[in-house]
Motif scaffolding. Structure first.
Motif, short mmCIF file in Angstrom:
data_model
loop_
_atom_site.label_atom_id
_atom_site.label_comp_id
_atom_site.label_asym_id
_atom_site.label_seq_id
_atom_site.Cartn_x
_atom_site.Cartn_y
_atom_site.Cartn_z
N SER A 1 1.18 -1.20 0.10
CA SER A 1 0.30 0.30 0.37
C SER A 1 1.04 1.30 0.20
CB SER A 1 -0.74 -0.29 1.47
OG SER A 1 -0.94 1.28 1.56
N PRO A 2 0.95 1.99 -1.07
CA PRO A 2 1.14 3.73 -0.35
C PRO A 2 1.57 4.07 0.51
CG PRO A 2 -0.64 3.98 -1.80
CD PRO A 2 -1.16 2.51 -1.56
N ASN A 3 0.73 3.76 1.76
CA ASN A 3 0.83 4.29 3.51
C ASN A 3 1.67 3.26 3.98
OD1 ASN A 3 -0.65 6.64 2.99
ND2 ASN A 3 -2.19 5.21 2.96
N ALA A 4 1.74 2.47 3.53
CA ALA A 4 2.83 0.78 4.36
C ALA A 4 3.95 1.48 4.79
CB ALA A 4 2.85 -0.24 3.19
N PHE A 5 4.88 1.00 5.68
CA PHE A 5 6.20 0.95 5.69
C PHE A 5 6.88 0.21 5.15
CE2 PHE A 5 6.07 3.40 10.43
CZ PHE A 5 4.39 3.81 10.53
N ARG A 6 8.50 0.90 5.04
CA ARG A 6 9.31 0.30 4.23
C ARG A 6 10.40 0.15 4.59
NH1 ARG A 6 5.31 0.73 1.16
NH2 ARG A 6 4.95 1.99 -0.49
N THR A 7 11.14 -1.24 4.68
CA THR A 7 12.38 -2.01 4.84
C THR A 7 13.76 -0.99 4.47
OG1 THR A 7 13.53 -3.45 3.09
CG2 THR A 7 11.36 -4.17 5.14
N ILE A 8 14.72 -0.73 4.89
CA ILE A 8 14.95 -0.35 4.23
C ILE A 8 15.73 -0.19 2.72
CG2 ILE A 8 17.66 -1.46 5.22
CD1 ILE A 8 19.56 1.25 5.42
N SER A 9 15.27 -1.87 2.57
CA SER A 9 15.91 -1.74 0.92
C SER A 9 14.59 -1.79 0.37
CB SER A 9 15.67 -4.26 1.24
OG SER A 9 15.45 -3.71 -0.08
N GLU A 10 13.74 -1.61 0.53
CA GLU A 10 12.76 -0.79 0.23
C GLU A 10 12.97 0.10 -0.45
OE1 GLU A 10 9.19 -4.23 1.11
OE2 GLU A 10 9.38 -2.56 2.78
N ALA A 11 13.05 1.48 0.62
CA ALA A 11 13.63 2.56 0.56
C ALA A 11 14.42 2.62 -0.45
CB ALA A 11 13.93 3.31 2.41
N SER A 12 15.76 1.65 -0.03
CA SER A 12 16.73 2.30 -1.38
C SER A 12 16.58 2.02 -2.27
CB SER A 12 17.80 0.93 -0.68
OG SER A 12 18.90 1.40 -1.80
N ARG B 1 -1.30 0.78 13.74
CA ARG B 1 -2.25 1.40 13.34
C ARG B 1 -3.60 1.01 11.16
NH1 ARG B 1 -6.01 7.18 13.09
NH2 ARG B 1 -8.26 5.92 12.75
N ALA B 2 -1.69 1.59 10.66
CA ALA B 2 -1.95 1.84 9.24
C ALA B 2 -1.91 0.56 8.96
CB ALA B 2 -1.28 2.61 8.43
N ARG B 3 -1.19 -0.41 9.21
CA ARG B 3 -0.58 -2.10 9.26
C ARG B 3 -1.87 -3.06 9.40
NH1 ARG B 3 3.79 -0.77 11.90
NH2 ARG B 3 3.81 -2.07 13.43
N LEU B 4 -2.18 -2.30 10.47
CA LEU B 4 -3.64 -3.20 10.77
C LEU B 4 -4.86 -3.02 9.90
CD1 LEU B 4 -5.27 -5.49 13.06
CD2 LEU B 4 -5.88 -2.72 14.53
N GLU B 5 -5.03 -1.46 9.65
CA GLU B 5 -6.06 -1.72 8.47
C GLU B 5 -5.95 -2.17 7.73
OE1 GLU B 5 -5.94 2.85 8.57
OE2 GLU B 5 -7.20 3.48 10.80
N ALA B 6 -4.33 -1.86 6.99
CA ALA B 6 -4.58 -2.63 5.49
C ALA B 6 -4.60 -4.26 5.57
CB ALA B 6 -2.60 -2.40 5.16
N VAL B 7 -4.51 -5.01 6.68
CA VAL B 7 -4.81 -6.23 6.80
C VAL B 7 -6.57 -6.50 6.71
CG1 VAL B 7 -4.92 -7.91 8.37
CG2 VAL B 7 -2.61 -6.79 8.00
N LEU B 8 -6.96 -5.63 7.38
CA LEU B 8 -7.75 -5.50 7.88
C LEU B 8 -8.51 -5.04 5.97
CD1 LEU B 8 -8.49 -4.14 11.06
CD2 LEU B 8 -9.09 -6.19 10.87
N SER B 9 -8.47 -4.50 5.35
CA SER B 9 -8.73 -4.03 4.60
C SER B 9 -9.11 -5.14 3.33
CB SER B 9 -9.03 -2.50 4.02
OG SER B 9 -7.29 -3.09 3.52
#
Length: 141
Positions: free
Chosen positions: A4-15, A130-138
């Motif tokens: 999701s665009p609002n999901a957190f990224r690991t350093i690898s993904e951010a890189s 919260r954002a991760r939980l909402e993504a799973v629930l959606s």
């Protein structure tokens, strides 16, 4: 599966998203107090969408606009984080305000620092959960 665009990224993904090596992202964290990804147990970094925008801005300012590290630090000091972030998100698609409307203050993450810094870090971690939980629930709905 794409995040999701609002999901957190690991350093690898951010890189990958920013186009800068991981060691450069870590180096920038030492030079710019406003670069503060969440750090979990073991030091694993998680970048919020706002962090990605700020990283893009730093890369653009350093590599395309020709500013020095001190120049980017001065720009942040004089114009603030929102103005600096404009260089990484000129369309303004990422907000720097949580749903409650209070501005997000980005400061150095230090678990042994003043209570205000620890509280901001805890709030950011809760918002991420919260954002991760909402993504799973959606996805399950």
């Amino acid at each position: 599966m794409a995040k999701s665009p609002n999901a957190f990224r690991t350093i690898s993904e951010a890189s990958d998203e920013v186009g800068a090596p991981q060691h450069v992202l870590r180096f920038w964290e030492t030079k710019f107090v406003f670069l503060t990804p969440l750090k979990r147990a073991g030091g694993r970094r998680f970048y919020r969408p706002q962090d990605i925008v700020v990283l893009r801005a730093v890369k653009r300012l350093l590599h395309e606009e020709g500013l020095t590290i001190k120049g980017v630090q001065r720009l942040h000091k004089e114009q603030g984080l929102k103005r600096l972030a404009h260089y990484g998100d000129p369309d303004g698609t990422v907000t720097f305000e949580p749903e409650g409307g209070a501005p997000v203050e980005v400061s150095a993450t230090n678990a042994s620092g003043p209570p205000s810094i620890r509280l901001r870090q805890a709030l950011a971690e809760l918002e991420g959960a919260r954002a991760r939980l909402e993504a799973v629930l959606s996805r399950s709905a």
